[in-house]
Design an enzyme around this catalytic site. Structure first.
Site, mmCIF file in Angstrom:
data_model
loop_
_atom_site.group_PDB
_atom_site.id
_atom_site.type_symbol
_atom_site.label_atom_id
_atom_site.label_comp_id
_atom_site.label_asym_id
_atom_site.label_seq_id
_atom_site.Cartn_x
_atom_site.Cartn_y
_atom_site.Cartn_z
ATOM 1 N N THR A 183 -11.997 4.520 -0.090
ATOM 2 C CA THR A 183 -12.564 3.909 0.863
ATOM 3 C C THR A 183 -13.152 4.533 2.113
ATOM 4 O OG1 THR A 183 -11.451 1.927 0.010
ATOM 5 C CG2 THR A 183 -12.229 1.843 2.234
ATOM 6 N N VAL B 35 3.913 1.199 -5.365
ATOM 7 C CA VAL B 35 4.611 0.309 -6.508
ATOM 8 C C VAL B 35 4.967 1.099 -7.656
ATOM 9 C CG1 VAL B 35 4.000 -1.347 -8.012
ATOM 10 C CG2 VAL B 35 3.276 -1.910 -5.719
ATOM 11 N N SER C 219 -19.991 -1.898 -1.285
ATOM 12 C CA SER C 219 -21.038 -3.056 -1.062
ATOM 13 C C SER C 219 -20.657 -4.125 -2.091
ATOM 14 C CB SER C 219 -22.563 -2.603 -2.021
ATOM 15 O OG SER C 219 -22.771 -1.132 -1.626
ATOM 16 N N CYS D 29 -9.539 17.251 21.941
ATOM 17 C CA CYS D 29 -8.967 16.037 22.098
ATOM 18 C C CYS D 29 -7.476 16.140 21.385
ATOM 19 C CB CYS D 29 -9.657 14.566 21.844
ATOM 20 S SG CYS D 29 -10.407 14.568 20.427
ATOM 21 N N HIS E 255 -25.490 -1.022 -0.611
ATOM 22 C CA HIS E 255 -26.600 -0.837 -1.417
ATOM 23 C C HIS E 255 -27.291 -2.279 -1.721
ATOM 24 C CE1 HIS E 255 -25.634 3.101 -2.855
ATOM 25 N NE2 HIS E 255 -24.552 2.863 -2.875
ATOM 26 N N GLU F 72 0.820 -1.346 -0.076
ATOM 27 C CA GLU F 72 -0.083 -0.094 0.031
ATOM 28 C C GLU F 72 0.873 1.269 -0.141
ATOM 29 O OE1 GLU F 72 -3.206 1.246 -0.185
ATOM 30 O OE2 GLU F 72 -1.862 3.107 0.184
ATOM 31 N N SER G 118 -18.702 3.361 -7.364
ATOM 32 C CA SER G 118 -19.860 2.777 -6.516
ATOM 33 C C SER G 118 -20.476 1.716 -7.448
ATOM 34 C CB SER G 118 -20.687 4.040 -6.285
ATOM 35 O OG SER G 118 -21.381 3.778 -5.466
ATOM 36 N N ILE H 81 -13.229 0.244 -9.673
ATOM 37 C CA ILE H 81 -14.126 -0.277 -8.631
ATOM 38 C C ILE H 81 -14.813 1.151 -8.033
ATOM 39 C CG2 ILE H 81 -14.275 -1.404 -6.475
ATOM 40 C CD1 ILE H 81 -13.348 -3.105 -8.995
ATOM 41 N N SER I 140 -20.380 7.526 0.740
ATOM 42 C CA SER I 140 -21.623 7.556 1.675
ATOM 43 C C SER I 140 -21.812 6.530 2.649
ATOM 44 C CB SER I 140 -22.925 7.362 0.740
ATOM 45 O OG SER I 140 -22.489 8.314 -0.573
HETATM 46 C C1 LIG Z 1 -18.366 10.066 -3.335
HETATM 47 C C2 LIG Z 1 -18.201 8.357 -3.496
HETATM 48 C C3 LIG Z 1 -19.230 7.855 -2.840
HETATM 49 C C4 LIG Z 1 -19.490 6.340 -2.889
HETATM 50 N N1 LIG Z 1 -20.360 6.039 -2.025
HETATM 51 C C5 LIG Z 1 -20.625 4.437 -2.071
HETATM 52 C C6 LIG Z 1 -21.781 4.022 -1.372
HETATM 53 O O1 LIG Z 1 -22.418 4.504 -0.506
HETATM 54 N N2 LIG Z 1 -21.735 2.435 -1.190
HETATM 55 C C7 LIG Z 1 -20.624 1.875 -2.096
HETATM 56 O O2 LIG Z 1 -20.920 0.738 -2.224
HETATM 57 N N3 LIG Z 1 -19.711 2.404 -2.714
HETATM 58 C C8 LIG Z 1 -19.669 3.742 -2.836
HETATM 59 N N4 LIG Z 1 -18.484 4.399 -3.382
HETATM 60 C C9 LIG Z 1 -17.453 3.584 -4.005
HETATM 61 C C10 LIG Z 1 -16.310 2.983 -3.019
HETATM 62 O O3 LIG Z 1 -16.045 3.914 -2.176
HETATM 63 C C11 LIG Z 1 -15.142 2.487 -3.668
HETATM 64 O O4 LIG Z 1 -15.779 1.801 -4.865
HETATM 65 C C12 LIG Z 1 -14.192 1.675 -2.999
HETATM 66 O O5 LIG Z 1 -14.152 2.319 -1.799
HETATM 67 C C13 LIG Z 1 -13.116 1.564 -3.784
HETATM 68 O O6 LIG Z 1 -12.217 0.751 -3.113
HETATM 69 P P1 LIG Z 1 -10.570 0.716 -3.684
HETATM 70 O O7 LIG Z 1 -9.982 -0.154 -2.728
HETATM 71 O O8 LIG Z 1 -10.850 -0.062 -5.023
HETATM 72 O O9 LIG Z 1 -10.108 1.967 -3.919
HETATM 73 P P2 LIG Z 1 -9.323 2.892 -2.882
HETATM 74 O O10 LIG Z 1 -10.190 3.003 -1.620
HETATM 75 O O11 LIG Z 1 -9.276 4.257 -3.535
HETATM 76 O O12 LIG Z 1 -7.789 1.993 -2.706
HETATM 77 C C14 LIG Z 1 -7.105 2.128 -3.640
HETATM 78 C C15 LIG Z 1 -5.656 2.089 -2.765
HETATM 79 O O13 LIG Z 1 -4.417 2.032 -3.702
HETATM 80 C C16 LIG Z 1 -3.430 2.678 -3.168
HETATM 81 N N5 LIG Z 1 -2.567 2.746 -4.241
HETATM 82 C C17 LIG Z 1 -2.709 3.436 -5.437
HETATM 83 N N6 LIG Z 1 -1.562 3.272 -6.152
HETATM 84 C C18 LIG Z 1 -0.786 2.654 -5.431
HETATM 85 C C19 LIG Z 1 0.564 2.079 -6.048
HETATM 86 N N7 LIG Z 1 1.178 2.390 -6.970
HETATM 87 N N8 LIG Z 1 1.401 1.401 -4.919
HETATM 88 C C20 LIG Z 1 0.546 0.963 -3.891
HETATM 89 N N9 LIG Z 1 -0.610 1.372 -3.711
HETATM 90 C C21 LIG Z 1 -1.326 2.131 -4.342
HETATM 91 C C22 LIG Z 1 -4.184 3.856 -2.589
HETATM 92 O O14 LIG Z 1 -3.136 4.560 -1.978
HETATM 93 C C23 LIG Z 1 -5.192 3.340 -2.098
HETATM 94 O O15 LIG Z 1 -5.165 3.059 -0.834
HETATM 95 C C24 LIG Z 1 -18.381 5.784 -3.313
HETATM 96 C C25 LIG Z 1 -17.336 6.369 -3.857
HETATM 97 C C26 LIG Z 1 -17.151 7.793 -3.799
HETATM 98 C C27 LIG Z 1 -16.033 8.317 -4.275
#
Ligand SMILES: Cc1cc2nc3c(=O)[nH]c(=O)nc-3n(C[C@H](O)[C@H](O)[C@H](O)COP(=O)(O)OP(=O)(O)OC[C@H]3O[C@@H](n4cnc5c(N)ncnc54)[C@H](O)[C@@H]3O)c2cc1C
Length: 505
Positions: free
Chosen positions: A43, A174, A352, A456, A51, A33, A348, A346, A47
């Site tokens: 993440t 990475v 979920s 705090c 869902h 990470e 929204s 990935i 919201s």
């Molecule tokens: C405004 C908003 C509202 C949403 N509401 C909902 C909801 O209500 N319900 C729902 O189901 N979904 C919702 N989503 C979608 C959901 O938040 C995302 O689909 C989910 O959090 C994606 O997770 P992820 O791990 O794929 O991405 P991220 O959480 O972005 O994680 C990606 C990770 O990769 C790391 N990374 C990036 N590049 C590198 C690299 N080169 N080397 C190592 N690490 C790296 C980053 O630091 C990060 O920690 C919403 C999203 C947004 C933005």
């Protein structure tokens, strides 16, 4: 150098859920990470809705994994002690044309496997949600969706993976990825000034048989580094208001509006922590631009008031935004190319769907294992539990017993949220200890109340400095480079003022 069976890049909820699922098998897994904690990307800024699954297009991966993931989350959140509440949702319509959208969502829901949905008249909806606008004339009610603490969900999954043998290396961006004779060579970079975990060996080069790209907004760049271009990321920012708990019961379910072409639209929802969340809008941005703007927030305010006119925005305690890793694919990109797997796009409902994404990617891994005749078997033991002390939720006898064991639980540090020093100390005794104030916030809830850490914060900074054995000037708010203090009062000399008082110089 140890060769891992699998390297997961990125530890948002997708990487965490993939690692959680893989850790049920006898595998050597490493999670790399970029940032200093889990769940600092999309993440942590969404919201928080699990869902039900009426929104995604039937037949899509999103539809299938949303329904499956939400169903799995119910049980996993119980086992891993993640704040989760089934509150249901309503999608409201203000015209007969919008009623047709509700009917389409209803049919989609049926096709996707959502149960427990019905269409109500405006009057019926207002009996259940008295603060709904008089302008609402139809509503789609569904009772299966839930609210969750998104960052705790990801953290719990990552912690469980680590407890079951996965190796999590934070602060590892990475920067190089290439396959040589069936093995991936992975080069990472540690940012200057990064606060590393106590047992971090500072190694930056790794080898793995399989690579899984769960890098959120950066997934496209990693994909393009090793394979022909496949998808284009179109980041979409969403801005929010988070209102004080006084407003937390304004509605009892998540209230959506009939969706437009720009996604699910502005919602008004209770949060699992008892606040009211209002947002998000949807705007094109470049990269991970999480700024907020008057213009964006005004639009959110205006849209939300259409559904629930009585929201008292003067109770706002925080604004924030998150960026969706939407791509031009209009679906999740979950694909295997030999020993390389994408978990990209990935957006929204990624939160979920996370647990189902974990299962799906594990199936892709299993295909690779079969093709290459690599052993892939379930572990005999898998630790699938997690328990946290939440002092304010205990009864009087339980509180007393805990204080007898450790007086640190009698010291309330965060007064808004009633979080004790004992709970903050506990956070350092977990598989993924925090290294920042926001890291402590995500694990304990400090600073989430009305004062937003104003009272705090200084005390928590002292605890953090002591636990990490660093000067207070090195204490981070969140990511590397977010130091908050330039010097301590104790470091400064005092001198007499002309009026006979004393001042620090
Ligand atoms: C405004 C908003 C509202 C949403 N509401 C909902 C909801 O209500 N319900 C729902 O189901 N979904 C919702 N989503 C979608 C959901 O938040 C995302 O689909 C989910 O959090 C994606 O997770 P992820 O791990 O794929 O991405 P991220 O959480 O972005 O994680 C990606 C990770 O990769 C790391 N990374 C990036 N590049 C590198 C690299 N080169 N080397 C190592 N690490 C790296 C980053 O630091 C990060 O920690 C919403 C999203 C947004 C933005």
């Amino acid at each position: 150098m140890e060769t891992f069976d699998v390297a997961v890049i990125g530890c948002g909820v997708s990487g965490a859920a993939i690692a959680y699922e893989l850790s049920k098998y006898d595998l050597r897994t490493v999670i790399l990470e970029k940032e200093n904690d889990v769940a600092t990307g999309a993440t942590k800024a969404n919201s928080g809705i699990m869902h039900a699954g009426f929104d995604p297009k039937p037949g899509s991966l999103m539809a299938r994994l949303n329904v499956r993931g939400s169903a799995l989350a119910r049980e996993v959140c119980r086992k891993l002690d993640v704040p989760y509440k089934e509150c249901g949702a309503m999608v409201v319509a203000f015209s007969e044309e919008e009623k047709e959208i509700l009917e389409r969502l209803y049919r989609q829901g049926e096709e996707n496997g959502v149960k427990n949905q019905e269409i109500l008249t405006g009057e019926e909806a207002r009996k259940m949600e008295p603060n709904l606008s008089e302008e609402v004339i139809w509503a789609l009610l569904e009772n299966d969706s839930a609210i969750v603490s998104p960052w705790e969900f990801a953290l719990a999954l990552a912690e469980t993976a680590v407890k079951n043998g996965a190796k999590l290396l934070l602060n590892r961006e990475v920067v190089g990825l290439k396959e040589e004779t069936g093995t991936w060579q992975i080069e990472t970079k540690i940012a200057e000034g990064a606060l590393l975990q106590k047992d971090d060996t500072k190694e930056t080069s790794f080898t793995a048989k399989v690579v899984i790209n769960a890098a959120g907004l950066n997934a496209e760049f990693l994909h393009d580094a090793v394979l022909p271009h496949r998808f284009k990321t179109r980041p979409k920012r969403g801005q929010y208001y988070l209102l004080d708990k006084i407003e937390g019961t304004r509605v009892s379910r998540t209230i959506f509006q009939a969706p437009t072409g720009r996604g699910k639209g502005v919602l008004v929802s209770p949060t699992v922590h008892g606040n009211l969340i209002v947002g998000p809008n949807s705007e094109d941005v470049i990269g991970n631009d999480t700024a907020t703007s008057w213009d964006g927030l005004d639009k959110v305010n205006e849209a939300a008031k259409k559904s629930v006119p009585s929201i008292d925005f003067s109770q706002n305690i925080r604004n924030f935004s998150g960026v969706r890793a939407r791509t031009d694919e209009d679906d999740f990109v979950l694909e295997r190319h030999g020993s390389y797997i994408d978990a990209a796009g990935i957006c929204s409902p990624g939160l979920s769907s996370a647990l189902a994404i974990g299962e799906y990617v594990t199936e892709l891994f299993a295909q690779w294992a079969e093709e290459t005749k690599t052993a892939f078997a379930k572990k005999e033991t898998f630790i699938d539990e997690r328990k946290k002390v939440r002092f304010k939720e205990l009864n009087a006898e339980e509180k007393e017993a805990l204080i007898q064991k450790d007086p640190a639980y009698a010291h309330v540090v965060c007064r808004c949220e009633t979080i004790t020093e004992g709970e903050i100390r506990d956070a350092f005794d977990t598989p993924i200890p925090p290294v920042s104030l926001d890291g402590i916030k995500r694990r304990t809830g400090t600073g989430m109340g009305r004062c937003q850490g104003g009272f705090c914060g200084p005390q928590i900074a002292q605890i953090l400095a002591k636990e990490l054995d660093i000067p207070e000037t090195k204490v981070l708010q969140e990511l590397t480079g977010s130091e908050i203090l330039t010097g301590g009062m104790a470091d400064r000399a005092q001198q007499e003022t002309p009026e006979g008082g004393r001042e620090y110089v």
